[in-house]
Design an enzyme around this catalytic site. Structure first.
Site, PDB file in Angstrom:
ATOM      1  N   LYS A   1       0.623  -1.174   0.075  1.00 52.50           N
ATOM      2  CA  LYS A   1       0.160   0.149   0.082  1.00 52.50           C
ATOM      3  C   LYS A   1       0.867   1.425  -0.145  1.00 52.50           C
ATOM      4  CE  LYS A   1      -4.063  -2.077   2.326  1.00 52.50           C
ATOM      5  NZ  LYS A   1      -4.914  -1.972   3.588  1.00 52.50           N
TER       6      LYS A   1
ATOM      7  N   TYR B   1     -12.205  -2.120  -3.485  1.00 49.45           N
ATOM      8  CA  TYR B   1     -12.618  -2.354  -2.201  1.00 49.45           C
ATOM      9  C   TYR B   1     -14.531  -2.181  -1.973  1.00 49.45           C
ATOM     10  CZ  TYR B   1      -8.066  -2.351   0.424  1.00 49.45           C
ATOM     11  OH  TYR B   1      -6.815  -2.655   0.546  1.00 49.45           O
TER      12      TYR B   1
ATOM     13  N   PHE C   1     -15.416   3.464   7.263  1.00 46.87           N
ATOM     14  CA  PHE C   1     -14.145   3.750   6.928  1.00 46.87           C
ATOM     15  C   PHE C   1     -13.919   3.749   5.550  1.00 46.87           C
ATOM     16  CE2 PHE C   1     -14.059  -0.789   7.767  1.00 46.87           C
ATOM     17  CZ  PHE C   1     -13.408  -1.452   6.688  1.00 46.87           C
TER      18      PHE C   1
ATOM     19  N   ARG D   1      -1.864 -14.662   4.829  1.00 52.18           N
ATOM     20  CA  ARG D   1      -2.883 -14.052   5.882  1.00 52.18           C
ATOM     21  C   ARG D   1      -1.913 -13.998   7.312  1.00 52.18           C
ATOM     22  NH1 ARG D   1      -6.957 -10.762   4.422  1.00 52.18           N
ATOM     23  NH2 ARG D   1      -8.196 -11.368   6.191  1.00 52.18           N
TER      24      ARG D   1
ATOM     25  N   THR E   1      -5.270  -7.168  10.482  1.00 48.90           N
ATOM     26  CA  THR E   1      -5.632  -5.727   9.985  1.00 48.90           C
ATOM     27  C   THR E   1      -4.709  -4.776  10.773  1.00 48.90           C
ATOM     28  OG1 THR E   1      -7.568  -6.694   9.279  1.00 48.90           O
ATOM     29  CG2 THR E   1      -7.454  -4.324   9.010  1.00 48.90           C
TER      30      THR E   1
ATOM     31  N   ARG F   1       2.743  -6.618   8.983  1.00 49.89           N
ATOM     32  CA  ARG F   1       1.916  -5.373   9.319  1.00 49.89           C
ATOM     33  C   ARG F   1       2.724  -4.964  10.657  1.00 49.89           C
ATOM     34  NH1 ARG F   1      -3.950  -7.687   7.631  1.00 49.89           N
ATOM     35  NH2 ARG F   1      -4.093  -6.041   5.825  1.00 49.89           N
TER      36      ARG F   1
ATOM     37  N   ASN G   1      -1.719  -0.006   6.975  1.00 49.05           N
ATOM     38  CA  ASN G   1      -1.244  -1.157   7.562  1.00 49.05           C
ATOM     39  C   ASN G   1      -0.456  -2.058   6.363  1.00 49.05           C
ATOM     40  OD1 ASN G   1      -3.290  -1.960   5.707  1.00 49.05           O
ATOM     41  ND2 ASN G   1      -4.716  -3.125   6.872  1.00 49.05           N
TER      42      ASN G   1
ATOM     43  N   HIS H   1      -2.049  -5.415   1.696  1.00 51.75           N
ATOM     44  CA  HIS H   1      -3.453  -6.130   1.621  1.00 51.75           C
ATOM     45  C   HIS H   1      -2.895  -7.524   1.278  1.00 51.75           C
ATOM     46  CE1 HIS H   1      -7.615  -6.947   0.327  1.00 51.75           C
ATOM     47  NE2 HIS H   1      -6.995  -7.625  -0.962  1.00 51.75           N
TER      48      HIS H   1
ATOM     49  N   GLU I   1      -9.524 -10.852  -7.491  1.00 55.08           N
ATOM     50  CA  GLU I   1      -8.381  -9.822  -7.314  1.00 55.08           C
ATOM     51  C   GLU I   1      -7.094  -9.693  -8.473  1.00 55.08           C
ATOM     52  OE1 GLU I   1      -7.444  -9.747  -3.164  1.00 55.08           O
ATOM     53  OE2 GLU I   1      -9.345  -8.852  -2.680  1.00 55.08           O
TER      54      GLU I   1
HETATM   55  P1  CMP Z   1      -7.169  -4.829   3.854  1.00 55.75           P
HETATM   56  O1  CMP Z   1      -6.784  -5.698   4.484  1.00 55.75           O
HETATM   57  O2  CMP Z   1      -6.595  -3.955   2.569  1.00 55.75           O
HETATM   58  O3  CMP Z   1      -8.742  -4.287   3.731  1.00 55.75           O
HETATM   59  C1  CMP Z   1      -9.626  -3.299   3.986  1.00 55.75           C
HETATM   60  C2  CMP Z   1      -9.017  -2.290   4.256  1.00 55.75           C
HETATM   61  O4  CMP Z   1      -9.561  -1.034   5.047  1.00 55.75           O
HETATM   62  C3  CMP Z   1      -7.904  -2.615   5.552  1.00 55.75           C
HETATM   63  O5  CMP Z   1      -6.691  -3.361   5.078  1.00 55.75           O
HETATM   64  C4  CMP Z   1      -7.430  -1.075   6.109  1.00 55.75           C
HETATM   65  O6  CMP Z   1      -6.425  -0.570   5.384  1.00 55.75           O
HETATM   66  C5  CMP Z   1      -8.683  -0.256   6.028  1.00 55.75           C
HETATM   67  N1  CMP Z   1      -9.384  -0.301   7.259  1.00 55.75           N
HETATM   68  C6  CMP Z   1      -9.646   0.950   8.007  1.00 55.75           C
HETATM   69  N2  CMP Z   1     -10.227   0.696   8.966  1.00 55.75           N
HETATM   70  C7  CMP Z   1     -10.747  -0.493   9.043  1.00 55.75           C
HETATM   71  C8  CMP Z   1     -11.440  -0.935  10.032  1.00 55.75           C
HETATM   72  N3  CMP Z   1     -12.182  -0.499  11.234  1.00 55.75           N
HETATM   73  N4  CMP Z   1     -11.400  -2.391   9.666  1.00 55.75           N
HETATM   74  C9  CMP Z   1     -11.193  -3.126   8.875  1.00 55.75           C
HETATM   75  N5  CMP Z   1     -10.267  -2.332   7.883  1.00 55.75           N
HETATM   76  C10 CMP Z   1     -10.259  -1.123   8.175  1.00 55.75           C
END
Ligand code: CMP
Length: 135
Positions: free
Chosen positions: A11, A51, A59, A87, A93, A104, A114, A117, A128
């Protein structure tokens, strides 16, 4: 080499930290094979579409702002048990809660910034990878 495929995205926060090489090296050492790779500055349309599953989440707007704030790297990876292994390898996350040694924990800042992804299922991995690289 045969195994599952999954999609990793480095990212904009990790790209801005010059951490692309470090992250990709850790993945290769862990046994992931890079099959396809590209660097993009995502458009709003691309980030919103990628997304879309989170469209109703509070968010979503900030996530799209973040993902369009700079360049990101999309990587199609192959490995045995690739989806689940990746994962685990990247961690939770929320970077502040990710286990020590995970990507992360090492490169992320918080729940939004973070670093990476990763696809959360084989079905989404196929979608994807097709999103960025075609079928
Ligand atoms: P990712 O695994 O790319 O999937 C969704 C993304 O939303 C997550 O990583 C974060 O970058 C972002 N995000 C921001 N706030 C939240 C939240 N509260 N819960 C989950 N994802 C979040």
């Amino acid at each position: 080499m045969s195994g599952e495929n999954t999609l990793l995205m480095v990212k904009p926060d990790a790209v801005a930290k010059n951490a692309i090489g470090d992250i990709l090296q850790r993945l290769e050492v862990e046994g992931f094979v890079i099959r396809q790779m590209r660097m993009n500055h995502l458009t709003r349309e691309q980030a919103e579409a990628f997304y879309e599953v989170h469209k109703e989440r509070p968010f979503y707007g900030e996530l799209v702002d973040f993902m369009t704030s700079g360049r990101s790297v999309q990587v199609a990876l192959e490995r045995e048990n690739a989806v689940a292994h990746l994962r685990d390898f990247i961690g939770e996350t929320d970077s502040t809660k990710a286990a020590p040694g995970t990507i992360r924990a090492e490169f992320g800042t918080d729940i939004q910034c973070n670093a990476v992804h990763a696809s959360d299922s084989n079905e989404n991995a196929a979608k994807e990878i097709a999103f960025y690289f075609g079928d």
